[in-house]
Design a protein around this motif. Structure first.
Motif, PDB file in Angstrom:
ATOM      1  N   ILE A 180       1.044  -1.219  -0.149  1.00  0.00           N
ATOM      2  CA  ILE A 180       0.119  -0.027   0.016  1.00  0.00           C
ATOM      3  C   ILE A 180       0.679   1.158   0.052  1.00  0.00           C
ATOM      4  O   ILE A 180       0.537   2.052  -0.732  1.00  0.00           O
ATOM      5  CB  ILE A 180      -0.942  -0.130   1.312  1.00  0.00           C
ATOM      6  N   HIS A 181       1.877   1.262   0.767  1.00  0.00           N
ATOM      7  CA  HIS A 181       2.832   2.325   0.823  1.00  0.00           C
ATOM      8  C   HIS A 181       3.561   2.452  -0.676  1.00  0.00           C
ATOM      9  O   HIS A 181       3.719   3.697  -1.036  1.00  0.00           O
ATOM     10  CB  HIS A 181       3.850   2.315   1.934  1.00  0.00           C
ATOM     11  N   VAL A 182       3.865   1.390  -1.288  1.00  0.00           N
ATOM     12  CA  VAL A 182       4.708   1.474  -2.392  1.00  0.00           C
ATOM     13  C   VAL A 182       3.603   2.099  -3.359  1.00  0.00           C
ATOM     14  O   VAL A 182       3.930   2.945  -4.512  1.00  0.00           O
ATOM     15  CB  VAL A 182       5.136   0.163  -2.838  1.00  0.00           C
ATOM     16  N   ALA A 183       2.346   1.765  -3.333  1.00  0.00           N
ATOM     17  CA  ALA A 183       1.413   2.076  -4.379  1.00  0.00           C
ATOM     18  C   ALA A 183       0.949   3.318  -4.265  1.00  0.00           C
ATOM     19  O   ALA A 183       0.872   4.212  -4.950  1.00  0.00           O
ATOM     20  CB  ALA A 183      -0.005   1.141  -4.183  1.00  0.00           C
ATOM     21  N   SER A 184       0.894   3.896  -3.035  1.00  0.00           N
ATOM     22  CA  SER A 184       0.774   5.603  -2.494  1.00  0.00           C
ATOM     23  C   SER A 184       1.728   6.129  -3.239  1.00  0.00           C
ATOM     24  O   SER A 184       1.538   7.255  -3.512  1.00  0.00           O
ATOM     25  CB  SER A 184       0.589   5.777  -1.033  1.00  0.00           C
ATOM     26  N   TYR A 185       3.122   5.878  -3.049  1.00  0.00           N
ATOM     27  CA  TYR A 185       4.368   6.403  -3.754  1.00  0.00           C
ATOM     28  C   TYR A 185       4.018   6.611  -5.367  1.00  0.00           C
ATOM     29  O   TYR A 185       4.338   7.575  -5.776  1.00  0.00           O
ATOM     30  CB  TYR A 185       5.455   5.730  -3.291  1.00  0.00           C
ATOM     31  N   VAL A 186       3.847   5.467  -5.866  1.00  0.00           N
ATOM     32  CA  VAL A 186       3.807   5.526  -7.149  1.00  0.00           C
ATOM     33  C   VAL A 186       2.691   6.439  -7.845  1.00  0.00           C
ATOM     34  O   VAL A 186       2.875   7.026  -8.858  1.00  0.00           O
ATOM     35  CB  VAL A 186       3.508   4.068  -7.800  1.00  0.00           C
ATOM     36  N   SER A 187       1.876   6.317  -7.146  1.00  0.00           N
ATOM     37  CA  SER A 187       0.464   6.974  -7.455  1.00  0.00           C
ATOM     38  C   SER A 187       0.096   8.413  -7.280  1.00  0.00           C
ATOM     39  O   SER A 187      -0.605   9.169  -7.473  1.00  0.00           O
ATOM     40  CB  SER A 187      -0.956   6.084  -7.184  1.00  0.00           C
TER      41      SER A 187
END
Length: 314
Positions: A180-187
């Protein structure tokens, strides 16, 4: 005990005899995971996989522990590099971000082989491995996780070349809350500390991408807050679809249903892009924790997908 296995187990075992015959997972281990069911149970799952993992000292791998990437107590990372006898071309970098429901977890617990197992696999599979931790809720709510991802990537880009890594080939991988943190960063490009986000690709393992798609639990409330009107903008789904960063999206067959639903949601959303679907993979036989605890064992199904994804990113 096995006669009392739930309908879930029976259904899963019917999923494909050919697949079961080819599986590198021992039958007894597969049954034990089925008996645990669609739960998130790190202690019981770790007890199954710890005997399959290596113990320190690790042969042929150099480990640097607790390097600081920022000012907070938990702004720490470990770097795993192969002890090469001669200079080699710069290696791609795999950064791993652990889970823990936003409020717990660590890159490594003394005496546990997790998540050194992922770093050992990375170092022995052509990568430089970076295992990082981050600030936790409720003391550090949204957007602390995404901010920390930006700081980690920035540190790696600036420092990994001296350790044999290629700063132009950084792959960011997270599982559960880490995903979720990785996805938040990418997005959310507003959290980028380097141009374009600084990563060549992202690997999302059993994450949540749309907070509005299902009821939130205590963990999400601790991190995202209690105002539902903010959930859409703090979700990553739309930003992931819009991002040019290549994605590998995975989940486990025995994940809790919410994670499977979110996997399908993101998979289908990316398929509406003009450039086509993101690479995706449903990991058979595994549960929420076994999917990553199994890395660096003879069960290479997830790690093989990661390797293929990295090779596909030009």
């Amino acid at each position: 005990m096995r006669l009392a296995i739930s309908a879930l187990a029976a259904t899963a075992m019917i999923a494909g005899p050919a697949l079961a015959q080819q599986s590198p997972m021992p039958e007894d281990l597969a049954w034990k995971l089925l008996e645990l069911g669609r739960v998130i149970d790190p202690p019981k799952t770790a007890a199954l996989y710890a005997p399959l993992q290596q113990k320190e000292p690790y042969q042929g791998v150099k480990v640097e522990r607790d390097l600081k990437y920022g000012p907070a107590d938990r702004h720490l990372l470990d770097v795993f590099t192969p002890e090469a006898a001669a200079p080699t071309p710069a290696r791609p970098v795999l950064i791993y971000i652990h889970g823990g429901g936003f409020v717990a977890g660590n890159k490594r617990v003394p005496g546990s082989p997790f998540y050194d197992n992922i770093m050992l696999w990375a170092a022995r599979s052509g990568f430089v491995g970076v295992d990082a931790t981050y600030r936790l809720a409720p003391a550090f709510p949204w957007p602390a996780g995404a901010e920390d991802m930006g700081a980690i990537v920035k540190w790696v880009e600036e420092n990994i070349g001296a350790r044999g890594g290629d700063p132009a080939r950084i792959f960011l991988m997270g599982q559960s809350a880490g995903a979720i943190h990785v996805a938040s960063y990418v997005s959310h490009p507003e959290f980028y500390k380097v141009k374009g986000g600084g990563i060549a690709g992202a690997v999302l393992v059993s994450g949540i991408y749309d907070l509005t798609a299902s009821p939130v639990g205590d963990a999400e409330l601790a991190y995202y807050g209690s105002d539902p009107s903010r959930y859409a903008e703090r979700s990553s789904l739309q930003g992931l679809v819009a991002s040019p960063i290549p994605l590998l999206v995975t989940a486990a067959e025995l994940d809790p249903p919410r994670f499977v639903a979110q996997f399908e949601l993101l998979k289908q959303a990316t398929c509406k892009r003009q450039r086509g679907c993101a690479r995706s993979f449903m990991l058979p036989q595994h549960s929420h924790m076994s999917e990553v605890y199994a890395i660096n064992t003879p069960d290479t199904r997830l790690s093989d997908e990661i390797l293929e994804f990295v090779k596909s990113v030009k």
